[in-house]
Design a protein around this motif. Structure first.
Motif, short mmCIF file in Angstrom:
data_model
loop_
_atom_site.label_atom_id
_atom_site.label_comp_id
_atom_site.label_asym_id
_atom_site.label_seq_id
_atom_site.Cartn_x
_atom_site.Cartn_y
_atom_site.Cartn_z
N ALA A 193 0.76 -1.11 0.05
CA ALA A 193 -0.08 -0.05 -0.06
C ALA A 193 0.81 1.18 -0.10
CB ALA A 193 -0.89 0.01 1.23
N VAL A 231 -2.53 -10.15 -4.38
CA VAL A 231 -3.52 -9.33 -4.31
C VAL A 231 -3.21 -8.57 -5.77
CG1 VAL A 231 -5.00 -7.37 -3.62
CG2 VAL A 231 -4.21 -9.29 -2.27
N GLU A 237 -6.22 0.65 -6.17
CA GLU A 237 -6.79 -0.29 -5.11
C GLU A 237 -5.84 -0.65 -4.23
OE1 GLU A 237 -10.42 -2.07 -7.87
OE2 GLU A 237 -8.33 -2.66 -8.21
N LEU A 238 -4.67 -0.97 -4.94
CA LEU A 238 -3.40 -1.52 -4.03
C LEU A 238 -3.14 -0.56 -2.99
CD1 LEU A 238 -1.42 -3.59 -6.50
CD2 LEU A 238 -3.08 -4.53 -5.10
N GLU A 240 -4.59 0.88 -1.11
CA GLU A 240 -5.78 0.66 0.20
C GLU A 240 -5.67 -0.78 0.59
OE1 GLU A 240 -7.40 3.05 1.49
OE2 GLU A 240 -6.53 4.63 -0.15
N ALA A 241 -4.80 -1.77 -0.24
CA ALA A 241 -4.75 -3.11 0.14
C ALA A 241 -3.93 -3.38 1.60
CB ALA A 241 -4.47 -3.80 -1.05
N ASP A 242 -4.34 -4.19 2.22
CA ASP A 242 -3.49 -4.88 3.31
C ASP A 242 -3.24 -6.42 3.25
OD1 ASP A 242 -2.48 -5.32 6.02
OD2 ASP A 242 -4.41 -5.11 7.18
N LEU A 243 -2.01 -6.40 3.04
CA LEU A 243 -1.44 -7.80 2.51
C LEU A 243 -0.67 -8.32 3.91
CD1 LEU A 243 -1.73 -6.53 -0.14
CD2 LEU A 243 0.02 -8.15 -0.91
N VAL A 270 -8.99 -7.59 -6.79
CA VAL A 270 -9.72 -7.21 -5.76
C VAL A 270 -11.10 -6.97 -6.05
CG1 VAL A 270 -9.99 -5.02 -4.52
CG2 VAL A 270 -7.83 -5.56 -4.69
#
Length: 287
Positions: A193, A231, A237-238, A240-243, A270
């Motif tokens: 992110a 993801v 979008e990435l 905001e992504a939590d990996l 996503v």
């Protein structure tokens, strides 16, 4: 001899059988602990190896390499590297120092998995990756953007770009140093992110359409482990992504993304509908 041994990406069991045999019989064993980390701690490694391991930080490897190489003419010394030994120039430098000794110290390299190859788990073809780039943590006064030029060169050829994310381990606190104290900051590991956010920030400044909000990318975390995470989506979008926990990397998709790659990657999306729409509009048929 100096053995430079790749440990793979995940845990203590990723080492090769040959590498483990060397580790168990070597006079001394060093673990390089700043270009990357394993997902297990030093005690777990020592338990599996059945022997003690010396942590080698940046200062030791780059400024005190004579300590590592001491007596390596007569005895075996093992230098352990997360991933593959020659994925970082630091380890090439150590091998060169062995050559420069009088007499030269023999070296042997035992390879292993690297993020440079493991990223193929995303479904993106390794044959169509261009230059690998690194992303450092931005500060208020320092936001280097040279990575953008390399990505632009890759994009011009339709190639994917692997982005390696910053790791801060045993970094000195500059304010404390100014007061004459040596204090180290807590370890920090860049997330997908954060990387995507910084790429968008630089795109906003450069405006060349290299890594805009709708550029397709794939974020990965802990590749090779049982809880690896992949993801896919737009950079927006990435961002905001939590990996989850480290280590993370990011692959920016090139315009030559083949239909077979798209079919594989879309399962990690996503928003599959959005991913498909953008691929068909901006990527399909370019390969």
């Amino acid at each position: 001899m100096l053995y430079i041994i790749g440990l793979g990406l995940a845990d203590e069991k990723d080492v090769s059988v040959k590498g483990l045999e060397v580790i168990r019989k070597a006079e001394r064993v060093y673990l390089e602990a700043y270009t990357a980390i394993l997902l297990v701690d030093q005690k777990q490694l020592e338990s599996y190896y059945g022997r003690s391991v010396i942590l080698a930080d940046r200062e030791m490897v780059e400024s005190q390499s004579d300590d590592i190489l001491a007596s390596a003419h007569e005895k075996d010394v093992a230098f352990l590297v997360v991933g593959d030994p020659f994925s970082a120039t630091t380890h090439t430098d150590l091998a060169l120092r062995c050559r420069q000794q009088d007499p030269p110290i023999p070296t042997r390299t035992l390879p292993n998995a690297s993020i440079l190859t493991a990223v193929g788990a995303t479904g993106l073809s390794l044959y169509t990756f261009g230059q690998t780039v690194s992303m450092v943590f931005f500060t208020d006064s320092w936001k280097p953007s040279s990575f953008y030029d390399r990505i632009a060169e890759n994009a011009g050829l339709g190639f994917h770009t692997l982005v390696l994310l910053d790791i801060k381990v045993k970094e000195p606190d500059l304010k404390a140093m100014a007061r004459g104290k040596i204090i180290y900051e807590p370890p920090r590991f860049m997330t997908v992110a954060q990387c995507a956010g910084q790429m968008l920030e630089v795109e906003e400044e450069r405006q060349q359409g290299v890594c805009g909000k709708e550029a397709l990318a794939v974020g990965v975390a802990r590749l090779g482990s049982e809880d690896q995470k992949i993801v896919a989506g737009t950079l927006e979008e990435l961002a905001e992504a939590d990996l989850g926990r480290p280590l993370h990397s990011l692959a920016l998709c090139g315009k030559k993304m083949h239909e077979m790659e798209w079919e594989y990657v879309r399962e990690f999306a996503v928003d599959q509908e959005k991913f498909d729409r953008i691929w068909k509009a901006d990527y399909a048929g370019k390969g």
